[in-house]
Design a protein around this motif. Structure first.
Motif, PDB file in Angstrom:
ATOM      1  N   LYS A 194       2.248  19.732  -5.857  1.00  0.00           N
ATOM      2  CA  LYS A 194       2.862  18.436  -5.563  1.00  0.00           C
ATOM      3  C   LYS A 194       2.327  17.914  -4.233  1.00  0.00           C
ATOM      4  O   LYS A 194       2.331  18.622  -3.237  1.00  0.00           O
ATOM      5  CB  LYS A 194       4.382  18.561  -5.496  1.00  0.00           C
ATOM      6  CG  LYS A 194       5.087  17.231  -5.232  1.00  0.00           C
ATOM      7  CD  LYS A 194       6.591  17.367  -5.246  1.00  0.00           C
ATOM      8  CE  LYS A 194       7.168  17.539  -6.613  1.00  0.00           C
ATOM      9  NZ  LYS A 194       7.044  16.449  -7.550  1.00  0.00           N
ATOM     10  N   ALA A 210       3.201  15.030  -1.600  1.00  0.00           N
ATOM     11  CA  ALA A 210       4.288  14.123  -1.229  1.00  0.00           C
ATOM     12  C   ALA A 210       3.798  13.143  -0.170  1.00  0.00           C
ATOM     13  O   ALA A 210       3.323  13.559   0.886  1.00  0.00           O
ATOM     14  CB  ALA A 210       5.482  14.911  -0.695  1.00  0.00           C
ATOM     15  N   SER A 238      11.003   9.604  -6.485  1.00  0.00           N
ATOM     16  CA  SER A 238      11.750  10.553  -5.673  1.00  0.00           C
ATOM     17  C   SER A 238      13.187  10.080  -5.546  1.00  0.00           C
ATOM     18  O   SER A 238      13.472   8.900  -5.725  1.00  0.00           O
ATOM     19  CB  SER A 238      11.111  10.633  -4.280  1.00  0.00           C
ATOM     20  OG  SER A 238      11.915  11.408  -3.417  1.00  0.00           O
ATOM     21  N   TYR A 272       5.427  10.850  -5.145  1.00  0.00           N
ATOM     22  CA  TYR A 272       4.706  12.095  -5.397  1.00  0.00           C
ATOM     23  C   TYR A 272       3.516  11.885  -6.327  1.00  0.00           C
ATOM     24  O   TYR A 272       3.496  10.966  -7.144  1.00  0.00           O
ATOM     25  CB  TYR A 272       5.629  13.116  -6.059  1.00  0.00           C
ATOM     26  CG  TYR A 272       6.835  13.484  -5.245  1.00  0.00           C
ATOM     27  CD1 TYR A 272       6.712  14.194  -4.053  1.00  0.00           C
ATOM     28  CD2 TYR A 272       8.115  13.143  -5.672  1.00  0.00           C
ATOM     29  CE1 TYR A 272       7.832  14.544  -3.314  1.00  0.00           C
ATOM     30  CE2 TYR A 272       9.235  13.498  -4.940  1.00  0.00           C
ATOM     31  CZ  TYR A 272       9.080  14.202  -3.760  1.00  0.00           C
ATOM     32  OH  TYR A 272      10.190  14.551  -3.035  1.00  0.00           O
TER      33      TYR A 272
END
Length: 170
Positions: free
Chosen positions: A117, A119, A134, A141
């Protein structure tokens, strides 16, 4: 019934008594050479790396990423370093963080069982907005799975945009 003085004396004594370590307990707490050589993987295969600032802890995290995720970590790290010269790096909360001095952290990565992931802390402000929603209003993401061919040009554009926005406190 005990008087107040004896109760306070008992409380005070309990506070000052410290358990003694035995040699066996002390030895059990010391890391072994094997444990130091092999990083601990947390749930989802996320490496447990001590908090630290600079490139070294990030490289330790990447080296500890299992299987195909290590290649993704290396590619992401190289892309971020190329796109944002002088990028600040750290490992906090078992995740590599990338930031700009005086502006804060703008991106992190994290290993999960089936994907890595990425972010973007101010992802809602990026154009186009990264695909992963999110619970946090500003965060977006990008999940990279084993067989994904991620668009490096788009990722570089997001990294550049994100690095120019105010980030999370360093």
């Amino acid at each position: 019934m005990a008087d107040k003085t004896s109760i306070e004396a008992t409380k005070g004594a309990a506070k000052t008594v410290k358990p003694r370590k035995t040699a066996a307990k002390s030895a059990a707490l010391e890391p072994t050479a094997a444990a130091a050589a092999e990083p601990t993987l947390l749930s989802g295969g996320n490496p447990q790396i001590a908090k630290g600032y600079g490139d070294a802890p990030v490289q330790a995290y990447i080296a500890a990423m299992p299987g195909w995720k290590r290649d993704v970590g290396q590619r992401l790290d190289a892309l971020i370093a190329r796109t944002v010269p002088g990028v600040c790096k750290a490992v906090k909360w078992n995740s590599p963080l990338y930031g700009v001095e005086g502006q804060g952290w703008f991106l992190s990565t994290h290993c999960f069982t089936k994907y890595v992931k990425v972010a973007f802390f101010r992802g809602a402000s990026l154009q186009p907005v990264p695909p992963g929603p999110s619970k946090q209003k500003e965060v977006r993401y990008l999940d990279i799975h084993e067989d994904d061919q991620f668009d490096e040009a788009q990722l570089a554009a997001w990294v550049k945009q994100a690095s120019q926005l105010p980030g999370e406190r360093m």
